[in-house]
Design an enzyme around this catalytic site. Structure first.
Site, PDB file in Angstrom:
ATOM      1  N   TRP A   7      -0.981  -3.483   8.379  1.00 45.22           N
ATOM      2  CA  TRP A   7      -1.466  -3.140   7.033  1.00 45.22           C
ATOM      3  C   TRP A   7      -1.377  -1.621   6.885  1.00 45.22           C
ATOM      4  O   TRP A   7      -1.844  -0.884   7.747  1.00 45.22           O
ATOM      5  CB  TRP A   7      -2.896  -3.639   6.838  1.00 45.22           C
ATOM      6  CG  TRP A   7      -3.023  -5.113   7.034  1.00 45.22           C
ATOM      7  CD1 TRP A   7      -3.510  -5.777   8.117  1.00 45.22           C
ATOM      8  CD2 TRP A   7      -2.613  -6.132   6.108  1.00 45.22           C
ATOM      9  NE1 TRP A   7      -3.436  -7.130   7.928  1.00 45.22           N
ATOM     10  CE2 TRP A   7      -2.888  -7.378   6.706  1.00 45.22           C
ATOM     11  CE3 TRP A   7      -2.037  -6.112   4.833  1.00 45.22           C
ATOM     12  CZ2 TRP A   7      -2.627  -8.598   6.071  1.00 45.22           C
ATOM     13  CZ3 TRP A   7      -1.765  -7.314   4.199  1.00 45.22           C
ATOM     14  CH2 TRP A   7      -2.057  -8.543   4.810  1.00 45.22           C
ATOM     15  N   THR A   8      -0.808  -1.159   5.780  1.00 47.30           N
ATOM     16  CA  THR A   8      -0.334   0.226   5.738  1.00 47.30           C
ATOM     17  C   THR A   8      -1.184   1.162   4.881  1.00 47.30           C
ATOM     18  O   THR A   8      -0.700   2.220   4.465  1.00 47.30           O
ATOM     19  CB  THR A   8       1.120   0.266   5.232  1.00 47.30           C
ATOM     20  OG1 THR A   8       1.171  -0.271   3.900  1.00 47.30           O
ATOM     21  CG2 THR A   8       2.035  -0.532   6.142  1.00 47.30           C
ATOM     22  N   TYR A  67      -4.043  -6.602  15.150  1.00 49.52           N
ATOM     23  CA  TYR A  67      -3.950  -5.756  13.953  1.00 49.52           C
ATOM     24  C   TYR A  67      -3.476  -4.359  14.345  1.00 49.52           C
ATOM     25  O   TYR A  67      -4.222  -3.576  14.920  1.00 49.52           O
ATOM     26  CB  TYR A  67      -5.291  -5.714  13.226  1.00 49.52           C
ATOM     27  CG  TYR A  67      -5.389  -6.752  12.122  1.00 49.52           C
ATOM     28  CD1 TYR A  67      -4.935  -8.046  12.347  1.00 49.52           C
ATOM     29  CD2 TYR A  67      -5.899  -6.439  10.874  1.00 49.52           C
ATOM     30  CE1 TYR A  67      -4.990  -9.009  11.359  1.00 49.52           C
ATOM     31  CE2 TYR A  67      -5.963  -7.395   9.869  1.00 49.52           C
ATOM     32  CZ  TYR A  67      -5.506  -8.683  10.113  1.00 49.52           C
ATOM     33  OH  TYR A  67      -5.564  -9.627   9.125  1.00 49.52           O
ATOM     34  N   PHE A  68      -2.247  -4.049  13.970  1.00 45.63           N
ATOM     35  CA  PHE A  68      -1.643  -2.787  14.365  1.00 45.63           C
ATOM     36  C   PHE A  68      -2.081  -1.617  13.485  1.00 45.63           C
ATOM     37  O   PHE A  68      -1.574  -0.503  13.667  1.00 45.63           O
ATOM     38  CB  PHE A  68      -0.117  -2.911  14.361  1.00 45.63           C
ATOM     39  CG  PHE A  68       0.446  -3.678  15.534  1.00 45.63           C
ATOM     40  CD1 PHE A  68      -0.388  -4.175  16.533  1.00 45.63           C
ATOM     41  CD2 PHE A  68       1.808  -3.899  15.656  1.00 45.63           C
ATOM     42  CE1 PHE A  68       0.119  -4.876  17.612  1.00 45.63           C
ATOM     43  CE2 PHE A  68       2.336  -4.592  16.740  1.00 45.63           C
ATOM     44  CZ  PHE A  68       1.495  -5.081  17.722  1.00 45.63           C
ATOM     45  N   ASP A  69      -3.012  -1.854  12.561  1.00 49.62           N
ATOM     46  CA  ASP A  69      -3.593  -0.728  11.825  1.00 49.62           C
ATOM     47  C   ASP A  69      -4.845  -0.194  12.525  1.00 49.62           C
ATOM     48  O   ASP A  69      -5.468   0.751  12.038  1.00 49.62           O
ATOM     49  CB  ASP A  69      -3.917  -1.112  10.382  1.00 49.62           C
ATOM     50  CG  ASP A  69      -4.774  -2.359  10.252  1.00 49.62           C
ATOM     51  OD1 ASP A  69      -4.872  -3.123  11.221  1.00 49.62           O
ATOM     52  OD2 ASP A  69      -5.351  -2.570   9.165  1.00 49.62           O
ATOM     53  N   HIS A 104      -6.263 -10.551  -4.640  1.00 52.24           N
ATOM     54  CA  HIS A 104      -5.336  -9.430  -4.459  1.00 52.24           C
ATOM     55  C   HIS A 104      -4.250  -9.446  -5.535  1.00 52.24           C
ATOM     56  O   HIS A 104      -3.061  -9.334  -5.246  1.00 52.24           O
ATOM     57  CB  HIS A 104      -4.720  -9.473  -3.061  1.00 52.24           C
ATOM     58  CG  HIS A 104      -5.680  -9.105  -1.971  1.00 52.24           C
ATOM     59  ND1 HIS A 104      -6.223  -7.843  -1.861  1.00 52.24           N
ATOM     60  CD2 HIS A 104      -6.223  -9.835  -0.956  1.00 52.24           C
ATOM     61  CE1 HIS A 104      -7.043  -7.811  -0.814  1.00 52.24           C
ATOM     62  NE2 HIS A 104      -7.079  -9.005  -0.261  1.00 52.24           N
ATOM     63  N   ARG A 113       0.838  -1.201   0.000  1.00 49.35           N
ATOM     64  CA  ARG A 113       0.000   0.000   0.000  1.00 49.35           C
ATOM     65  C   ARG A 113       0.872   1.250   0.000  1.00 49.35           C
ATOM     66  O   ARG A 113       0.543   2.246  -0.634  1.00 49.35           O
ATOM     67  CB  ARG A 113      -0.934  -0.002   1.209  1.00 49.35           C
ATOM     68  CG  ARG A 113      -2.213  -0.823   1.032  1.00 49.35           C
ATOM     69  CD  ARG A 113      -1.981  -2.240   0.520  1.00 49.35           C
ATOM     70  NE  ARG A 113      -3.205  -2.997   0.348  1.00 49.35           N
ATOM     71  CZ  ARG A 113      -3.524  -4.070   1.042  1.00 49.35           C
ATOM     72  NH1 ARG A 113      -2.708  -4.520   1.984  1.00 49.35           N
ATOM     73  NH2 ARG A 113      -4.660  -4.697   0.804  1.00 49.35           N
ATOM     74  N   ASP A 131      -6.505 -15.130   0.870  1.00 45.58           N
ATOM     75  CA  ASP A 131      -7.616 -14.431   1.510  1.00 45.58           C
ATOM     76  C   ASP A 131      -8.384 -13.579   0.508  1.00 45.58           C
ATOM     77  O   ASP A 131      -7.872 -13.222  -0.553  1.00 45.58           O
ATOM     78  CB  ASP A 131      -7.096 -13.541   2.643  1.00 45.58           C
ATOM     79  CG  ASP A 131      -6.165 -12.452   2.127  1.00 45.58           C
ATOM     80  OD1 ASP A 131      -5.234 -12.794   1.364  1.00 45.58           O
ATOM     81  OD2 ASP A 131      -6.359 -11.279   2.479  1.00 45.58           O
ATOM     82  N   GLU A 132      -9.600 -13.243   0.867  1.00 42.18           N
ATOM     83  CA  GLU A 132     -10.417 -12.236   0.195  1.00 42.18           C
ATOM     84  C   GLU A 132     -10.371 -12.373  -1.327  1.00 42.18           C
ATOM     85  O   GLU A 132     -10.004 -11.449  -2.049  1.00 42.18           O
ATOM     86  CB  GLU A 132      -9.967 -10.836   0.624  1.00 42.18           C
ATOM     87  CG  GLU A 132     -10.151 -10.586   2.121  1.00 42.18           C
ATOM     88  CD  GLU A 132      -9.646  -9.231   2.568  1.00 42.18           C
ATOM     89  OE1 GLU A 132     -10.226  -8.670   3.531  1.00 42.18           O
ATOM     90  OE2 GLU A 132      -8.671  -8.721   1.978  1.00 42.18           O
ATOM     91  N   ASP A 139       0.328  -7.238  -3.764  1.00 43.51           N
ATOM     92  CA  ASP A 139      -1.086  -6.965  -3.505  1.00 43.51           C
ATOM     93  C   ASP A 139      -1.656  -6.208  -4.698  1.00 43.51           C
ATOM     94  O   ASP A 139      -0.988  -6.029  -5.717  1.00 43.51           O
ATOM     95  CB  ASP A 139      -1.269  -6.184  -2.202  1.00 43.51           C
ATOM     96  CG  ASP A 139      -2.529  -6.612  -1.440  1.00 43.51           C
ATOM     97  OD1 ASP A 139      -3.625  -6.475  -2.011  1.00 43.51           O
ATOM     98  OD2 ASP A 139      -2.409  -7.081  -0.297  1.00 43.51           O
TER      99      ASP A 139
END
Length: 772
Positions: free
Chosen positions: A483-484, A433-435, A279, A177, A341-342, A206
């Site tokens: 996640w940035t 989750y550090f976001d 992704h 990101r 994922d996703e 991604d």
């Protein structure tokens, strides 16, 4: 006999908690993560220019290599060279011994006495971790990059017997990101090593970028590593605002090798992640023939989940095998992370090649097609001498035989995988989750949402109670994910990671019986002072003031802070608090009038963090009893549904803790007054953000009761009306004296085909019910 004698072990039994040790001894032991056993001793060992270093002759050169970084760091900050000794006799010496009887490879034993330091280790990594403990016992000037001539280099005497609880202790960094430089990546590896974490999960591909050079496919970096625009503000905000600056970057294979070697010297394993089958926008923008539709595509500048994924034709699998072959050659890690994922299935459903694949392989649906994809890639990874890790979606449709699961959507995926005999790394978003936001203050820098203060990170136990002992062996450990999307620069990323990473370290290393947040809270400020010297832009949310609405003879506001030796000063008239403002001592009454409370945390006459601020609106329902009932689903509530009547409107984004959220069947909310109360207006305030599955109710019936048993309708509001009023439902009526109010809520339910995310279950977010 080991240097930890029977006498020492008996002495240790008198100390049940490390926090007691910290508070009752003159020496300080601010080690994070806290050792398994630490027995304080009187006095200290002093390093000086005469201190020597001895290695037992049974130790090979790898142990000396493990000592090298510490030795060089020590020389830089102290000027001491630690010359090698020929014998282990005498004083003023550091003695390193081999101990093959230690149960775990990462274990170590450490004895610090006035005359010497003795370290026992089974492997070089055990020695390295012993040195990290010594590092944190040394004065913080050790972290300087220049010589300190005025510091006395004392190490407090103690006996330590230490080993980790979990074999996997990881930190993840998304570099797609926003690009993260090699220098910054190395900075994270340094901090991982100091805190005895052992894994760096490098998220390299991604939708928004492909960051690793693949020589056979140069367009992955000439095209896929760059995007022409980037979303500004929050993904849920409309209208969209864009920064149209071209941005990007990637790591050459030589840079990858350099970082891997840098990590190896610090005993950190790097696991690369190459996302598939979803992704994949950056890939199909580079090679559109790998998609189902053929494109053309642009590298994404938005955040989220996108429909154009890898097609399941043979060309895709050949491409991915080529890519993973180059990746495997760069990373000695036993694992390659393949994402999983996703992955939307909409393109597969319409793709002739994918439908033919399903027919040829006898697959019932697209979930099984994804399982086929993952299993086929597992075969490739096995051929390369590796194992796969995937996010917990790889369980859907049938998990690959040898896959390790990272459980991020809560702990359910990890529980399921462990019961099926698969290894698991616990990384649930609500704890790891550090976001997510670190405080409840609305002045925090923009984040994706959620609320994850450091104490909630610390409280997580990867050995979840839902698993039987026979399945717990599959829980390898724990990882926090960064996640940035909302971390555009190094300063912001550091602020989100530090110091929460210290709590992560203690979760991964320390047994649950030895964890004690009060002890951690005493040790943490010492680490923060090291961060100051290192120039790390850590968050001070540890010192933030937290406000909680309580019902104690009426609605009151309770203020608190987790930081020790900290006072709270506050005002209630909206003015900015100062050191001269009243000190908070008891909950603050919140009446039926508007009021603005502001508060600061103070330590040593210094304001420690940005001020807490909360506005209270006039509301007769404030603090009254609330019951949410007749519902079957999943909900999040701050205080037994009390955040529905805490006289405070919710902030943005809607996932903050001042919102009540729910997804499930129809339900009702009942508010009970302590006495008959005259009312004439009810306002129900919800969010209606359809792009993130948040919908105001299908309808609400408002009812009142004078006797608390028989209810009469006073109005109804439909979804279309609420959507037009930004989520608000308001009913007014002639004044009535009531004992109870009831809101019968018909949930919006499954999202129809005419809306984004069709087929998904909608969620309800409510921030306040206002009664006038």
């Amino acid at each position: 006999m080991n240097f930890i004698t029977i006498k020492t072990i008996l002495l240790f039994s008198f100390f049940s908690l490390f926090s007691v040790i910290v508070r009752t001894q003159s020496n300080e032991y601010p080690i994070i993560p806290v050792p398994a056993e630490l027995v304080p001793q009187k006095g200290s060992f002093t390093l000086n220019d005469k201190t020597q270093l001895y290695f037992q002759n049974t130790m090979d050169s790898s142990f000396e290599e493990a000592f090298y970084l510490f030795r060089e760091h020590l020389k830089r900050s102290t000027g001491f060279d630690l010359p090698k000794a020929n014998t282990n006799s005498g004083k003023n010496i550091i003695i390193c011994k081999l101990n093959t009887n230690l149960e775990k490879d990462e274990a170590y034993k450490l004895l610090v006495s006035r005359s010497k330091i003795e370290i026992e280790a089974k492997t070089p990594i055990g020695l390295f971790y012993a040195l990290q403990s010594i590092r944190q016992l040394l004065p913080m000037e050790f972290e300087q990059t220049t010589l300190s001539t005025s510091t006395k280099w004392n190490i407090p005497c103690c006996v330590i017997n230490d080993a980790p609880t979990f074999v996997y202790r990881g930190l993840h960094m998304d570099v797609c990101r926003h690009f993260v430089s090699v220098e910054e990546v190395k900075k994270y590896i340094d901090q991982i090593a100091m805190l005895k974490l052992n894994t760096f999960h490098w998220h390299l591909t991604d939708d928004q970028a492909w960051r690793i050079e693949i020589k056979k496919y140069p367009k992955l970096t000439t095209v896929g590593a760059y995007r022409n625009r980037t979303l500004q503000g929050h993904n849920n905000d409309y209208p969209r605002v864009w920064d149209n600056t071209r941005t990007g970057g990637f790591y050459t294979q030589e840079e990858i090798k350099d970082v891997v070697d840098y990590a190896r010297k610090r005993f950190v394993t790097i696991i690369p992640e190459i996302e598939m089958p979803g992704h994949a926008t950056a890939v199909v923008a580079s090679y559109p023939e790998l998609s189902c539709s053929g494109g053309p595509f642009d590298v994404e500048g938005r955040w989220g989940v996108f429909n154009d994924v890898f097609c399941t034709k043979d060309e895709t699998f050949s491409f991915l095998e080529d890519v993973l072959t180059e990746v495997a050659a760069l990373f000695p890690s036993p694992y390659i992370h393949i994402g999983g994922d996703e992955c939307p299935k909409v393109r597969w459903k319409r793709c002739h090649a994918c439908q033919q694949r399903m027919k040829d392989e006898g697959l019932e649906d697209e979930h099984q097609l994804q399982s086929y994809f993952v299993k086929r890639m597992e075969t490739v990874v096995h051929k390369l001498g590796k194992r796969i890790i995937g996010w917990d979606e790889i369980l859907e449709g049938g998990i690959a035989p040898d896959a390790t699961v990272m459980s991020w959507r809560g702990i359910a995926g990890g529980i399921s995988a462990a019961k099926q005999g698969h290894d698991v790394i616990m990384t649930p978003s609500e704890a790891m989750y550090f976001d997510f936001y670190q405080s409840s203050l609305h002045t925090e820098p923009l984040a994706i949402g959620g609320y994850l203060p450091i104490e909630r990170v610390y409280a997580f136990n990867p050995y979840v109670k839902e698993l039987e002992p026979k399945d717990l062996k599959h829980i390898l450990g724990v990882q926090a994910n960064t996640w940035t999307e909302y971390m555009p620069d190094a300063q912001h990323r550091e602020m989100m990671v530090f110091p929460r990473v210290a709590a992560l370290a203690e979760v991964g290393w320390t047994s649950e019986k030895n964890k004690d947040f009060d002890s951690f809270a005493i040790r943490l400020p010492k680490l923060m002072k090291r961060y100051d010297i290192m120039g790390i832009n850590y968050s001070r949310a540890f010192y933030s003031v937290v406000g909680t609405a309580i019902n104690d003879g009426g609605l009151k506001l309770k203020l608190s802070t987790i930081a020790p030796e900290t006072s709270i000063h506050y005002t209630t008239d909206g003015s900015d608090p100062t050191l001269s403002s009243p000190i908070y001592r008891e909950p603050i009454p919140v009446g039926e009038k508007e009021m603005v409370v502001k508060a600061i945390s103070v330590k040593n006459n210094k304001v420690m963090y940005i001020p807490y601020e909360r506005s209270f609106i006039a509301n007769k329902a404030g603090g009254q009893k609330v019951v949410f009932e007749n519902a079957d689903g999943v909900r999040f509530e701050q205080n037994g549904s009390g955040n529905l009547t805490d006289c405070t409107m919710g902030g943005r984004p809607v996932s903050r803790p001042d919102w009540f959220s729910y997804a499930g069947t129809d339900g009702s909310i009942t508010i009970e007054f302590e006495k008959l109360t005259s009312i004439s207006k009810i306002t129900f305030s919800s969010a209606n953000q359809n792009n993130v599955l948040v919908y105001s109710p299908k309808s609400i019936n408002f009812l009142v009761s004078e006797d608390g048993t028989t209810f009469f309708p006073v109005g109804a509001v439909w979804h279309q009306q609420m959507a037009a009023a930004k989520g608000k439902a308001i009913v007014s009526f002639t004044p009535k004296k009531v004992k109870k109010i009831k809101l019968e809520i018909a949930m919006y339910g499954i999202i129809p085909n005419t809306e984004p995310n069709s087929g998904e279950m909608s969620a309800l977010f409510v921030d306040e019910i206002i009664v006038e």
